[in-house]
Write an enzyme that holds these catalytic residues in place. Structure first.
Site, PDB file in Angstrom:
ATOM      1  N   ASP A 236      62.155  25.855  31.498  1.00  0.00           N
ATOM      2  CA  ASP A 236      62.262  26.994  32.641  1.00  0.00           C
ATOM      3  C   ASP A 236      62.178  28.100  31.776  1.00  0.00           C
ATOM      4  O   ASP A 236      62.643  28.251  30.487  1.00  0.00           O
ATOM      5  CB  ASP A 236      63.519  26.516  33.246  1.00  0.00           C
TER       6      ASP A 236
HETATM    7  C1  BGC Z   1      63.684  29.182  37.947  1.00  0.00           C
HETATM    8  C2  BGC Z   1      62.615  28.517  37.882  1.00  0.00           C
HETATM    9  C3  BGC Z   1      61.294  29.327  38.307  1.00  0.00           C
HETATM   10  C4  BGC Z   1      61.161  30.319  36.967  1.00  0.00           C
HETATM   11  C5  BGC Z   1      60.025  31.253  36.951  1.00  0.00           C
HETATM   12  C6  BGC Z   1      63.578  30.299  36.848  1.00  0.00           C
HETATM   13  O1  BGC Z   1      64.475  31.311  36.736  1.00  0.00           O
HETATM   14  O2  BGC Z   1      64.629  28.328  37.646  1.00  0.00           O
HETATM   15  O3  BGC Z   1      62.534  27.600  39.207  1.00  0.00           O
HETATM   16  O4  BGC Z   1      60.173  28.343  38.232  1.00  0.00           O
HETATM   17  O5  BGC Z   1      62.437  30.907  36.859  1.00  0.00           O
HETATM   18  O6  BGC Z   1      60.253  32.258  37.923  1.00  0.00           O
END
Ligand code: BGC
Length: 782
Positions: free
Chosen positions: A281
């Site tokens: 993530d």
């Molecule tokens: C989130 C993810 C997301 C990623 C990209 C993160 O802060 O937890 O779910 O896909 O950002 O935006």
């Protein structure tokens, strides 16, 4: 991330395609690997950085120098992987999120051409359909937008478990039950990927709260992990083999999931047979080298200090070239599958109209009718409706954060009812329009990515001229809205519960309308669970519309008018009170060191312990006999259904057993029914919950009097529980009770079969063990 210092040197600019150099897709992967320099390999496993609006400079760690200057192919997409042009390796574009393609709708100063995407209904709503074919259809439409916008991998679906109703991102997730979550995710993945684009099932795993999510350590027993928090991912991997998996921010039992070899390699790849790539993530985890070694192949969005750390580890021998090659190979395999690599010519003009129709259908078929006294619904055609509540005019289409979607429009309930031929009370509509204008003017002009959408307070009911309004209208519809999103969990007060103004509004509208023998309908527009028990008896009908996407108002009108007979059922329990949720007072965890550094984004060291073990959601309420407001699996229809006799294929499990039951529409209008199959397993070495969902099915649209036979198949693997002592999945010997019901409490038929001898379905290895023994609640002690 540990270090955030500004990089001193620039990444080497991409070299031109080299003559004679092996080209990806033409030469073997081995040859391409051999031709890559160590620096290029490191580039391939570290993304190109992230430069979103709404974050103060320096708050987010910097990517490799110069990467921010390389123009984005799809502005507003969440991330990119590096290209190596000399070997024919293009960069990939990755975009959020679970309810629609999240990209910038306007590019630069040119607003003549727009790039809006369809806002589909949120996952909580989709799961309430209990209809994998419908979710697959949403996936097909959604995936066509991913492809048409030139994106390679969609960062969705989210599929964490609804452990607690206050989870800020529950709207992005499906259910409290792993069988529902797993099958919904698989249907969605298969639909999206049928377009030749990838998905990333997330957040793997145990990301059940937002509280200090980047530094949170969750203590969970191996049984609860296996049976609840990992099971849905296991089902999704086995049934849909997604291109990628996204590891989560948190630690499980002391180790960041992105650094956990147990989780990402031993379990995901070796036990479950996952063949794709794992990415972090965004900024997740701490130690880039440990991540690669664990099997986390791509570090997103990519930070320069990671590049340096990996290069350093290669030099010192802390990271072997073979390990890096394994990670790079998986990046290259992803690139080979991608539409970009295949030279797909994208249009940036998806079929928005057709996709909106799919969004509307999915929303209408998944909303849950919770209450309908004396046939208050459907509304007769042409009625005059007094519409109360901000959300009647200002639909909350979805949640905030990366799950938000830049959409061209949002249909409010007021608009939906008008299009369906209902007349709204004009004075009331004008009053709300003014109120919303005034309140919106007070809001900040822009919101950061992780700033929750502010909730506009309801008008004082006294201002609404209720007696007069009740006289002029045929019926009252009150919509109450809730918004939540990434970066924060919800609150019990004024969020799970209604605010004082909302309670007053309901009470006074009900008094005024009932005094004139007119009905009061409540529509709940939320991504998560809200309290209902204290107020539901005041009103005649309650429609749970969830957050239904941009076509929400039309879909709500479809259901309220009876054009669509509601057939959604709850995939998550609505408890009577927040305190009924096990260990709710401990949620979402505790801060370990308040004085520790760390900004609001990175959070502070925290922990929580999952003392309820496997007793999550209905497993808890049914076993411990706690009556919810609306139970798991519950939902009404404008028609009624009867169930025939439950027939099992054999009295004893021999490999598998099938259960079949006939469902008949016994009412007056066509409708669909969701039947659920629960099993009560015998207590062997382990205590078992009162019921566990093992299968579900939805009928087609049955005309009055029409029947359909639903058939469910169970194998020993479906029946097994995880025995930590023997490290194996075992279906204990004894009597199994199959219960088929219209909900987890409305059991219609039951039958039993025997498993003569315990069946060990699968042997595992000791994995993800807690750091210290966890004292869990036990069914035996109830
Ligand atoms: C989130 C993810 C997301 C990623 C990209 C993160 O802060 O937890 O779910 O896909 O950002 O935006």
């Amino acid at each position: 991330m540990a270090q955030t210092k500004t990089p001193a040197t620039a990444t080497a600019p991409a070299k031109a395609p080299a003559k004679g150099a092996p080209q990806l897709g033409k030469a073997s992967l081995k040859e391409v690997l051999a031709a890559l320099t160590p620096e290029e390999k490191v580039q391939l496993v570290v993304g190109m950085g992230f430069y979103p609006a709404g974050f103060p400079p320096g708050m987010l760690p910097a990517g490799n120098p110069g990467d921010d200057k390389i123009p984005e192919k799809v502005p507003g997409a969440a991330g990119r992987s590096h290209a190596v042009p000399r070997l024919g390796i293009p960069l990939l574009t990755l975009s959020d999120g679970p309810a629609g393609v999240r990209i910038d709708a306007i590019r630069g100063k040119d607003s003549t051409k727009t790039y809006y995407a369809t806002a589909f209904p949120v996952a909580t709503l989709l799961a309430s359909s209990w209809d994998t074919a419908l979710v697959h259809k949403v996936g097909v439409a959604f995936g066509s937008e991913v492809r048409d916008f030139g994106i390679d991998v969609l960062l969705a679906p989210g599929m964490n478990i609804h452990r607690n109703p206050l989870g800020g991102r529950n709207f992005e997730y499906y259910s409290e039950d792993p069988v529902v979550a797993g099958h919904m995710a698989a249907a969605f993945v298969n639909g999206i990927e049928s377009n030749g684009v990838g998905t990333s099932i997330k957040h793997f795993a145990v990301n059940n709260q937002e509280f200090n999510r980047m530094q949170l350590n969750s203590h969970v027993s191996e049984r609860a992990l296996r049976e609840i928090y990992l099971r849905g991912f296991q089902i999704a991997v086995k049934t849909s083999q997604p291109w990628t998996v996204m590891s989560s921010y948190n630690k499980v039992n002391g180790t960041y999931t992105s650094e956990s070899h147990d989780l990402l390699t031993t379990l995901l790849r070796q036990e479950w047979g996952f063949k794709g790539l794992v990415m972090t993530d965004w900024y997740g985890g701490h130690d880039a080298v440990a991540q690669l070694k664990a099997g986390n192949d791509l570090l997103m969005p990519g930070v320069y200090t990671q590049t340096q750390a990996i290069l350093g580890a290669l030099k010192s021998g802390a990271l072997t070239p073979a390990q890096l090659d394994a990670n790079v190979t998986r990046v290259l395999e992803l690139v080979l599958k991608s539409p970009t690599f295949k030279g797909h010519k994208y249009t940036s003009q998806p079929a928005l109209k057709a996709d909106a129709a799919v969004a509307r259908q999915a929303a209408a078929e998944s909303m849950v009718l919770l209450r309908n006294e004396a046939g208050a619904l459907p509304l007769a055609a042409g009625r005059k409706v007094a519409l109360f509540g901000n959300a009647s005019y200002n639909l909350i289409a979805g949640g905030t954060g990366s799950g938000d979607v830049n959409r061209a429009y949002t249909v409010s309930l007021a608009q939906g009812l008008a299009s369906a031929g209902y007349t709204a009370d004009a004075r009331l509509s004008q009053g709300y329009a003014q109120h919303l204008r005034n309140e919106k003017a007070k809001l900040p002009k822009t919101r950061g990515l992780l700033d929750p959408a502010p909730v506009i307070p309801e008008m004082a009911a006294e201002a609404l001229g209720l007696a007069q309004t009740a006289q002029a209208a045929d019926v009252a519809v009150v919509t109450l809205g809730r918004s939540a999103g990434e970066g924060g969990d919800r609150q019990e007060t004024d969020d799970f519960t209604l605010t004082a103004a909302e309670q007053a509004l309901l009470k006074q509208v009900a008094t005024a309308f009932h005094a004139q023998n007119k009905k009061v309908i409540v529509v709940i527009n939320t991504g998560g669970v809200v309290e209902m028990a204290s107020w539901r008896n005041q009103v005649d009908a309650i429609l749970l519309a969830w957050q239904p996407g941009q076509e929400g108002g039309n879909a709500m009108a479809d259901v309220l008018s009876g054009k669509t007979n509601p057939s959604g059922k709850l995939a998550t329990t609505f408890p009577v009170a927040y305190k009924d949720v096990p260990y709710s007072t401990d949620y979402p965890g505790k801060l370990l060191d308040a004085s520790a550094g760390g900004n609001s984004f990175m959070g502070k060291p925290s922990e929580n312990t999952y003392q309820e073990g496997i007793y999550v959601g209905y497993r808890y309420y049914s076993t411990f006999k706690v009556k919810p407001a609306y139970e798991f699996g519950y939902g009404l229809s404008y028609t009624t259904f009867t169930y025939g006799k439950l027939k099992l294929s054999a009295p004893t499990l021999a490999g598998k057993i099938t259960a079949s039951i006939q469902v008949t529409n016994s009412g007056k209008v066509a409708g669909k029914e969701v039947a659920q199959l629960y099993v009560h397993a015998p207590t062997g070495a382990l205590a078992k919950p009162e019921i566990e969902l093992k299968a579900f099915a939805k009928t087609g649209l049955l005309a009055p009097g029409q029947s359909q036979t639903l058939t469910f198949t169970l194998t020993a693997a479906d029946l097994a529980s995880y025995n930590t002592a023997t490290e194996s999945w075992v279906a204990d010997a004894g009597t199994y009770t199959v219960r088929v019901g219209a909900s987890s409490l409305a059991i219609k038929e039951a039958a039993t079969f025997q498993v003569p001898q315990a069946v060990t379905v699968e042997k595992s290895r000791k994995l993800l063990a807690p750091q210290a023994p966890i004292t869990e609640m036990s069914a035996a002690a109830k």
